[in-house]
Design a protein around this motif. Sequence first.
Motif, PDB file in Angstrom:
ATOM      1  N   ALA A 118      -6.444  39.204 -39.731  1.00  0.00           N
ATOM      2  CA  ALA A 118      -5.007  38.996 -39.918  1.00  0.00           C
ATOM      3  C   ALA A 118      -4.385  38.488 -38.627  1.00  0.00           C
ATOM      4  O   ALA A 118      -4.714  38.964 -37.540  1.00  0.00           O
ATOM      5  N   LEU A 119      -3.496  37.529 -38.745  1.00  0.00           N
ATOM      6  CA  LEU A 119      -2.752  37.016 -37.595  1.00  0.00           C
ATOM      7  C   LEU A 119      -1.268  37.337 -37.769  1.00  0.00           C
ATOM      8  O   LEU A 119      -0.735  37.310 -38.885  1.00  0.00           O
ATOM      9  N   TYR A 120      -0.634  37.638 -36.642  1.00  0.00           N
ATOM     10  CA  TYR A 120       0.786  37.983 -36.656  1.00  0.00           C
ATOM     11  C   TYR A 120       1.525  37.134 -35.627  1.00  0.00           C
ATOM     12  O   TYR A 120       0.955  36.728 -34.621  1.00  0.00           O
ATOM     13  N   ASP A 121       2.798  36.910 -35.900  1.00  0.00           N
ATOM     14  CA  ASP A 121       3.642  36.206 -34.925  1.00  0.00           C
ATOM     15  C   ASP A 121       4.965  36.949 -34.792  1.00  0.00           C
ATOM     16  O   ASP A 121       5.234  37.907 -35.522  1.00  0.00           O
ATOM     17  N   PHE A 122       5.786  36.500 -33.859  1.00  0.00           N
ATOM     18  CA  PHE A 122       7.055  37.154 -33.569  1.00  0.00           C
ATOM     19  C   PHE A 122       8.154  36.104 -33.467  1.00  0.00           C
ATOM     20  O   PHE A 122       7.886  34.957 -33.133  1.00  0.00           O
ATOM     21  N   GLU A 123       9.380  36.528 -33.758  1.00  0.00           N
ATOM     22  CA  GLU A 123      10.508  35.603 -33.651  1.00  0.00           C
ATOM     23  C   GLU A 123      10.672  35.109 -32.218  1.00  0.00           C
ATOM     24  O   GLU A 123      10.954  33.938 -31.978  1.00  0.00           O
ATOM     25  N   ARG A 124      10.476  36.024 -31.252  1.00  0.00           N
ATOM     26  CA  ARG A 124      10.618  35.667 -29.837  1.00  0.00           C
ATOM     27  C   ARG A 124       9.424  36.241 -29.053  1.00  0.00           C
ATOM     28  O   ARG A 124       9.556  37.265 -28.362  1.00  0.00           O
ATOM     29  N   PRO A 125       8.276  35.585 -29.150  1.00  0.00           N
ATOM     30  CA  PRO A 125       7.077  36.119 -28.488  1.00  0.00           C
ATOM     31  C   PRO A 125       7.182  36.227 -26.971  1.00  0.00           C
ATOM     32  O   PRO A 125       6.452  37.007 -26.363  1.00  0.00           O
ATOM     33  N   SER A 126       8.086  35.455 -26.364  1.00  0.00           N
ATOM     34  CA  SER A 126       8.249  35.533 -24.903  1.00  0.00           C
ATOM     35  C   SER A 126       8.761  36.895 -24.453  1.00  0.00           C
ATOM     36  O   SER A 126       8.663  37.241 -23.273  1.00  0.00           O
ATOM     37  N   PHE A 127       9.306  37.682 -25.392  1.00  0.00           N
ATOM     38  CA  PHE A 127       9.860  38.986 -25.048  1.00  0.00           C
ATOM     39  C   PHE A 127       8.897  40.133 -25.379  1.00  0.00           C
ATOM     40  O   PHE A 127       9.294  41.295 -25.355  1.00  0.00           O
ATOM     41  N   LEU A 128       7.643  39.823 -25.689  1.00  0.00           N
ATOM     42  CA  LEU A 128       6.646  40.876 -25.872  1.00  0.00           C
ATOM     43  C   LEU A 128       6.436  41.619 -24.555  1.00  0.00           C
ATOM     44  O   LEU A 128       6.572  41.045 -23.479  1.00  0.00           O
ATOM     45  N   ARG A 129       6.082  42.889 -24.640  1.00  0.00           N
ATOM     46  CA  ARG A 129       5.812  43.672 -23.429  1.00  0.00           C
ATOM     47  C   ARG A 129       4.365  43.445 -23.004  1.00  0.00           C
ATOM     48  O   ARG A 129       3.440  43.653 -23.767  1.00  0.00           O
ATOM     49  N   ARG A 130       4.173  43.024 -21.772  1.00  0.00           N
ATOM     50  CA  ARG A 130       2.839  42.792 -21.241  1.00  0.00           C
ATOM     51  C   ARG A 130       2.231  44.127 -20.819  1.00  0.00           C
ATOM     52  O   ARG A 130       2.827  44.899 -20.068  1.00  0.00           O
ATOM     53  N   LEU A 131       1.010  44.400 -21.304  1.00  0.00           N
ATOM     54  CA  LEU A 131       0.345  45.667 -21.022  1.00  0.00           C
ATOM     55  C   LEU A 131      -0.870  45.520 -20.117  1.00  0.00           C
ATOM     56  O   LEU A 131      -1.469  46.507 -19.733  1.00  0.00           O
ATOM     57  N   GLY A 132      -1.234  44.313 -19.758  1.00  0.00           N
ATOM     58  CA  GLY A 132      -2.437  44.084 -18.971  1.00  0.00           C
ATOM     59  C   GLY A 132      -3.615  43.775 -19.868  1.00  0.00           C
ATOM     60  O   GLY A 132      -3.623  44.104 -21.063  1.00  0.00           O
ATOM     61  N   HIS A 133      -4.649  43.127 -19.303  1.00  0.00           N
ATOM     62  CA  HIS A 133      -5.859  42.758 -20.055  1.00  0.00           C
ATOM     63  C   HIS A 133      -5.517  41.890 -21.264  1.00  0.00           C
ATOM     64  O   HIS A 133      -6.142  42.010 -22.326  1.00  0.00           O
ATOM     65  N   SER A 134      -4.499  41.020 -21.117  1.00  0.00           N
ATOM     66  CA  SER A 134      -4.074  40.096 -22.178  1.00  0.00           C
ATOM     67  C   SER A 134      -3.594  40.813 -23.428  1.00  0.00           C
ATOM     68  O   SER A 134      -3.644  40.262 -24.538  1.00  0.00           O
ATOM     69  N   LEU A 135      -3.128  42.049 -23.284  1.00  0.00           N
ATOM     70  CA  LEU A 135      -2.596  42.819 -24.407  1.00  0.00           C
ATOM     71  C   LEU A 135      -1.071  42.837 -24.344  1.00  0.00           C
ATOM     72  O   LEU A 135      -0.473  42.859 -23.264  1.00  0.00           O
ATOM     73  N   PHE A 136      -0.457  42.863 -25.540  1.00  0.00           N
ATOM     74  CA  PHE A 136       0.994  42.922 -25.642  1.00  0.00           C
ATOM     75  C   PHE A 136       1.385  43.923 -26.715  1.00  0.00           C
ATOM     76  O   PHE A 136       0.595  44.248 -27.601  1.00  0.00           O
ATOM     77  N   SER A 137       2.616  44.378 -26.622  1.00  0.00           N
ATOM     78  CA  SER A 137       3.174  45.231 -27.677  1.00  0.00           C
ATOM     79  C   SER A 137       4.552  44.702 -28.032  1.00  0.00           C
ATOM     80  O   SER A 137       5.213  44.037 -27.234  1.00  0.00           O
ATOM     81  N   ALA A 138       4.983  45.000 -29.259  1.00  0.00           N
ATOM     82  CA  ALA A 138       6.277  44.515 -29.728  1.00  0.00           C
ATOM     83  C   ALA A 138       7.412  45.248 -29.032  1.00  0.00           C
ATOM     84  O   ALA A 138       7.278  46.400 -28.609  1.00  0.00           O
ATOM     85  N   THR A 139       8.551  44.581 -28.893  1.00  0.00           N
ATOM     86  CA  THR A 139       9.769  45.162 -28.320  1.00  0.00           C
ATOM     87  C   THR A 139      10.926  44.824 -29.245  1.00  0.00           C
ATOM     88  O   THR A 139      10.821  43.929 -30.099  1.00  0.00           O
ATOM     89  N   PRO A 140      12.060  45.497 -29.088  1.00  0.00           N
ATOM     90  CA  PRO A 140      13.230  45.128 -29.893  1.00  0.00           C
ATOM     91  C   PRO A 140      13.633  43.668 -29.710  1.00  0.00           C
ATOM     92  O   PRO A 140      14.098  43.023 -30.657  1.00  0.00           O
ATOM     93  N   ASP A 141      13.439  43.131 -28.496  1.00  0.00           N
ATOM     94  CA  ASP A 141      13.812  41.734 -28.240  1.00  0.00           C
ATOM     95  C   ASP A 141      12.839  40.743 -28.883  1.00  0.00           C
ATOM     96  O   ASP A 141      13.234  39.648 -29.281  1.00  0.00           O
ATOM     97  N   SER A 142      11.568  41.109 -28.956  1.00  0.00           N
ATOM     98  CA  SER A 142      10.580  40.206 -29.565  1.00  0.00           C
ATOM     99  C   SER A 142      10.674  40.208 -31.082  1.00  0.00           C
ATOM    100  O   SER A 142      10.334  39.237 -31.750  1.00  0.00           O
ATOM    101  N   GLY A 143      11.165  41.320 -31.651  1.00  0.00           N
ATOM    102  CA  GLY A 143      11.195  41.468 -33.099  1.00  0.00           C
ATOM    103  C   GLY A 143       9.903  42.085 -33.605  1.00  0.00           C
ATOM    104  O   GLY A 143       8.925  42.232 -32.859  1.00  0.00           O
ATOM    105  N   GLU A 144       9.884  42.462 -34.875  1.00  0.00           N
ATOM    106  CA  GLU A 144       8.700  43.055 -35.474  1.00  0.00           C
ATOM    107  C   GLU A 144       7.634  41.995 -35.732  1.00  0.00           C
ATOM    108  O   GLU A 144       7.923  40.811 -35.866  1.00  0.00           O
ATOM    109  N   ALA A 145       6.373  42.455 -35.797  1.00  0.00           N
ATOM    110  CA  ALA A 145       5.262  41.542 -36.079  1.00  0.00           C
ATOM    111  C   ALA A 145       5.380  40.996 -37.500  1.00  0.00           C
ATOM    112  O   ALA A 145       5.655  41.744 -38.446  1.00  0.00           O
TER     113      ALA A 145
END
Length: 253
Positions: free
Chosen positions: A169-196
Amino acid sequence: MFRGIYKVISAMLVQQSKVDVASNNLANVNTTGFFKEILTQKALPAGELVREEKGSGGESAREVVGETNLGVVVAETAMDATPGVVKSTGNPLDCAIKGKGFFQLSDGQNLFYTRAGNFTLDSEGRIVTPSGLFLMGEGGPIEVGDAQEVTIREDGSVIADGEVVGVIALYDFERPSFLRRLGHSLFSATPDSGEAILQESVSLAVGALEGSNVNVVEEMARLIEASRAYEAASKSFESENETAQKMVETFGV
């Protein structure tokens, strides 16, 4: 009296942040699925220049005589979500996303997102990342059991010994630039990025990985420019400091 010092210090802080961002981008030039960061700056609000005098009766009078800018500060450090260059690896479990979207991963409790498709199998026959996070399909973690041959198709289908056992499964976000960077090329959703948002179609480059989107020449140019600007601001600070000291010695505080 110290307006010049305030401006120079704020400029030095901004340039130091630019050096840090460029250095981090360069350090991750070979990191799979890494998105570079871009620093933006803004001017501080203008401050009032006030003349304060005491009248003959001891009353205090204040008069605004103008405005002054106190320099610039870092506005934000944003992520550039432009896809990186895809390079062939020949590994059947490596895959790169064509276009937009993110792989969804899980540690059993939390969900994460990544563009890095360097997958492998764990001891229980699940497709995982090098750090052990499960690759999620449309129905949960993708498991292949004790299959002897596992391949991934361009449409995301996972084939184990000739049978389809799951679909990536692939997911995208309304504003992917606002994802939270977690390190090791991992990200998590934020209120600014929107839901997956689950993508209706999957298109993968199989046997390939997406590299970072860092341009070495651009980052080196930013690093040199910021270093020189910091050095110039540092010299200005020394000059402003000497001027302030002379004024204090001459007129007092």
